[in-house]
Design an enzyme around this catalytic site. Structure first.
Site, short mmCIF file in Angstrom:
data_model
loop_
_atom_site.label_atom_id
_atom_site.label_comp_id
_atom_site.label_asym_id
_atom_site.label_seq_id
_atom_site.Cartn_x
_atom_site.Cartn_y
_atom_site.Cartn_z
N GLU A 152 0.82 -1.10 0.02
CA GLU A 152 0.01 -0.13 -0.08
C GLU A 152 0.77 1.33 0.06
O GLU A 152 0.54 2.20 -0.70
CB GLU A 152 -1.04 0.16 1.14
CG GLU A 152 -2.13 -0.92 1.23
CD GLU A 152 -1.81 -2.34 1.38
OE1 GLU A 152 -0.65 -2.42 1.93
OE2 GLU A 152 -2.80 -3.29 1.22
N HIS A 206 -10.77 -4.28 10.59
CA HIS A 206 -11.32 -4.19 9.05
C HIS A 206 -12.64 -3.21 9.22
O HIS A 206 -13.29 -3.34 8.18
CB HIS A 206 -11.69 -5.48 8.64
CG HIS A 206 -10.38 -6.29 8.13
ND1 HIS A 206 -9.67 -6.81 9.06
CD2 HIS A 206 -9.81 -6.24 6.76
CE1 HIS A 206 -8.54 -7.23 8.41
NE2 HIS A 206 -8.64 -7.10 7.11
#
Lengths: 360, 455
Positions: free
Chosen positions: A90, A159
């Site tokens: 990322e 998450h």
């Protein structure tokens, strides 16, 4: 029947995918049922076609059709050059996307969910958001970071975080949070056409939800201005301000309250930063009561900001009661279903808060 | 007129092998006169006097045209003999116009062959590299001075000692290529085309600075130069992204992405190596190894100090970063590698910084003064070039002295400007938040303070 179907839909069960599936490369009929996912897909498809410099990069966006299938079909149509699968890096690919924006391209960067954006947040803030200011206007960064934000279903603490407040804190960024298909389509097109870094907060549970879209909202140049909220429902007794999925909850609460004679005005923020405070103030000056609803944690959140802004402006004098914030519970998201349900605002929480605010 | 000028100047470029053409009539005339003096018998002194001189001696282009040398003459009318002699001396055929030098062999990683072991240097190139390096040196020393006088504040990371890296790299690439570096950026800001004046004014935080005083030492930008980046290592993925844009747009340009020995241990650099190699991005990754990451020596920071090998699957070379010719040849080799579509390449430049990490670091708690002295006396990049040229009669000591004087003057004037120019006005405070945006309101420090922001 209709309302239970609607509530069924709003819980975001995947069965809903069956509804609203349409092929998206043909011209659209007059008004149509379009899911949020398809609206996003069409918006990207059209912007990719419109401008050669636009491209999409992220994990699984190409051959997998997108982790949430939002980029379905795009790789087949546009190929490797414009739809790029990245390794799980990322920070690396966020920097690459920002660098490519500095050198003249218009990337759409997808991290899979905003939870993973924390790996790359330095590139979003320090390399993207601040550069135009630091360079005194010499270097613009036209980039869109888009992926699901906030809670999904059963994906637990790591998450499920909402990043609206984190990103909206930073000058130099625009932060956008669509609710329905029209929002998704119009705001994504605006975000891609915007010459500045835009954080585009989607919601996984909304992807499969179909909404009626007018013919106008399906046209290729339909854009929604960033920084303008929308009044989804007119009312006179209390203003409900929300963003993303919880706009739907507010509308449901409003429907229930209407039966008891309480008319709620529901405002869909659409953009978190720059926030359309004027719309909120105009509404509060009419209704004299304000309740904010969000999925994120209460401390230092979107609702907190709305409270502060209303207090600093003319609308304060029109309040008949302090502003009420309805937020997610101040805990990491649990896994067990009942616990998870009780970690986020439910329609009954909104109804309860409205009644407390109105003192009824 | 302009078309005529560009036709003539591009013709001159082709003939003289220069990369950048003349930007203005005075430059064009000076290029023409140089060409004439190169190819014809000694010009009479009268030619020197009739050359048009620009008002401001400092050109924007870092290519450092011969204007600078010529402009000295108009400022020293009391020494016309010396002036005439210097100008005419350029056209004397007893200066060696070109020499071939042996340069150090580069250590190679995953490469069959490396850069050549010999480098050609013309007199013009030599003087140009000298001028560039000396300007950077003097500019950095002036910044040191201004910092100690508290006219520059905050961060100031000086580049003196490492000049050969910036000069050598720029000599090997085109202005149309791209470059990005970390915070020790003043040298590259100069070689990428920003004037000393604008750099110093940015350091002093004035409105005449390249970023209008809003960026400071680490945030200076120019066309195809992306700073100046404060977060260690963050510029490496950015550089690969710029390279991706080059490949995407098919313009045969490349990106030079610099980082230090300290940054070489950043995770995002390895993520970037992976993607750059995977996608064959035209990116030259350059590690400027000056032996210390802030106060931590390379042995204490890295399990492997072979930074040129750290790209693993990416070919690499280790280069003597104190020799401008070595750097140039290696950078040319790397540029050819990228432009041939072979993907990225890693270069480690072994160099040294005389100053501490920044102005708040004396630089002697983690290394010895003897070490600094030794490098200064044995490997100084500017001295090395000068001695090479003098030993081979490529220039005279007086010429170098004249160049030094001219540069000192330029830097002095720039410092003058940087100290006297006003700070940016308060109504600049909120500008440049967004690009291409209608004016917006920004909250000030209190709710009644509503400030305006324009793009």
């Amino acid at each position: 029947m209709a309302s239970s179907l609607r509530s069924f839909l709003r819980t975001g069960k995947n069965v809903v995918l069956v509804l609203g599936r349409r092929s998206f490369h043909r011209s659209s009929p007059a008004a149509a049922q379009v899911t949020v996912r398809d609206a996003l897909n069409q918006a990207m498809d059209e912007e990719l076609e419109r401008d050669e410099r636009v491209f999409l990069m992220g994990e699984e966006v190409a051959q997998y059709d997108g982790a949430y299938k939002v980029s379905r079909g795009l790789w087949k149509k546009y190929g490797d050059k414009r739809i790029i699968d990245t390794p799980i890096s990322e920070m690396g690919f966020a920097g690459i996307a920002v660098g490519s924006a500095m050198a003249g391209l218009r990337p759409i960067c997808e991290f899979m969910t905003f939870n993973f954006s924390m790996q790359a947040i330095d590139q979003v803030i320090n390399s993207a958001a601040k550069t135009y200011y630091m360079s005194a206007g010499l270097q613009a960064v036209p980039i869109v970071f888009r992926e699901p934000n906030g809670a999904s279903a059963g994906v637990a603490a790591q998450h499920s975080q909402c990043f609206a407040a984190w990103y909206a804190h930073c000058p130099g960024l625009k932060v956008v949070s669509p609710w329905n298909s029209e929002d998704a389509r119009g705001l994504l097109k605006s975000a891609i056409r915007d010459d500045n870094p835009v954080v585009f907060l989607e919601n996984e549970l909304m992807y499969g939800v179909p909404f009626e879209m007018s013919e106008e909202s399906q046209s290729k140049d339909f854009t929604i201005p960033i920084g303008k909220a929308k009044v989804e429902r007119q009312g006179s007794h209390v203003t409900l301000v929300s963003h993303s999925r919880f706009v739907g909850h507010c509308l449901d609460a409003a429907a229930v309250l209407a039966k008891e004679g309480i008319e709620c005005e529901v405002i869909n923020l659409r953009t978190i930063r720059p926030m359309d405070v004027d719309s909120i103030e105009a509404s509060v000056m009419k209704t004299n009561h304000l309740v904010t609803v969000e999925g994120g944690w209460p401390q230092f959140g979107v609702g907190a900001e709305i409270c502060a802004r209303v207090m600093e402006g003319p609308a304060f004098n029109y309040l008949d009661a302090p502003v009420t914030r309805v937020t997610g519970v101040d805990i990491p998201m649990p896994y067990a279903k009942t616990l998870e349900e009780h970690s986020l605002p439910q329609v009954k929480d909104i109804i309860f808060s409205v009644k407390k605010t109105l003192n009824v | 007129m302009k078309t005529m000028m560009s036709i003539i100047s591009s013709a001159l470029c082709r003939m003289t092998g220069r990369n950048a053409g003349a930007q203005s009539v005075p430059e064009l005339l000076s290029d023409l006169s140089e060409y004439v003096s190169l190819t014809s018998p000694p010009a009479p002194p009268a030619l020197a006097q009739t050359q048009k001189q620009p008002e401001n001696p400092a050109p924007v282009s870092a290519r450092g045209s011969t204007e600078q040398l010529a402009s000295v003459q108009t400022d020293q009318p009391e020494r016309p003999e010396r002036a005439a002699r210097v100008v005419v001396a350029r056209s004397f055929t007893d200066f060696t116009p070109q020499m071939t030098f042996d340069i150090k062999k580069c250590d190679l990683h995953r490469l069959e062959e490396g850069p050549p072991l010999k480098a050609e240097l013309t007199r013009e190139q030599g003087l140009q590299y000298y001028r560039t390096m000396q300007t950077v040196r003097r500019m950095e020393l002036k910044a040191d001075q201004l910092y100690k006088q508290k006219i520059i504040r905050g961060f100031c990371h000086l580049y003196d000692g490492q000049e050969a890296c910036a000069a050598g790299i720029e000599a090997a690439i085109n202005l149309s290529d791209h470059l990005i570096t970390a915070y020790r950026a003043h040298g590259y800001t100069y070689t990428r085309g920003v004037s000393v004046k604008e750099i110093l004014a940015e350091l002093t935080g004035r409105k005449g600075g390249v970023a209008k005083g809003k960026g400071g030492s680490m945030h200076m930008y120019a066309p195809h130069f992306y700073g100046g980046n404060g977060i260690v290592g963050a510029q490496v993925p950015l550089g690969a992204g710029i390279a991706l844009a080059c490949r995407y747009q098919g313009n045969n340009q490349l990106c030079v992405t610099l980082y230090g020995d300290g940054a070489a241990n950043q995770g995002q650099i390895f993520e970037t190596f992976n993607m750059a190699a995977l996608w064959k991005l035209p990116c030259i990754f350059i590690c400027e190894n000056n032996k210390y990451g802030m106060g931590t020596s390379v042995e204490r920071a890295a399990a492997s100090t072979d930074y040129y090998k750290r790209g693993d699957f990416i070919p690499g070379l280790r280069v003597d970063g104190m020799d401008v010719l070595c750097v140039r040849e290696a950078a040319k080799f790397a540029a050819d590698h990228c432009r041939a579509g072979k993907g990225p390449i890693v270069m480690e430049l072994q160099t040294y910084r005389y100053h501490g990490h920044s102005m708040s670091d004396p630089g002697v708690s983690y290394r010895t003064r003897e070490e600094i002295q030794e490098v200064r006396s044995k490997s100084d990049p500017i001295s090395m070039l000068k001695e090479r040229m003098l030993a081979n009669n490529m220039a005279s000591a007086e010429e170098f002295k004249e160049i030094d004087i001219a540069i000192r003057k330029e830097v002095e004037e720039a410092a003058q400007f940087a100290t006297s120019d006003p700070e940016p006005p308060l109504d600049e405070l909120c500008n440049h938040i967004f690009h291409n945006e209608p004016p917006l309101e920004v909250r000030g420090t209190n709710p009644w303070s509503k400030l305006k922001s324009v793009s």
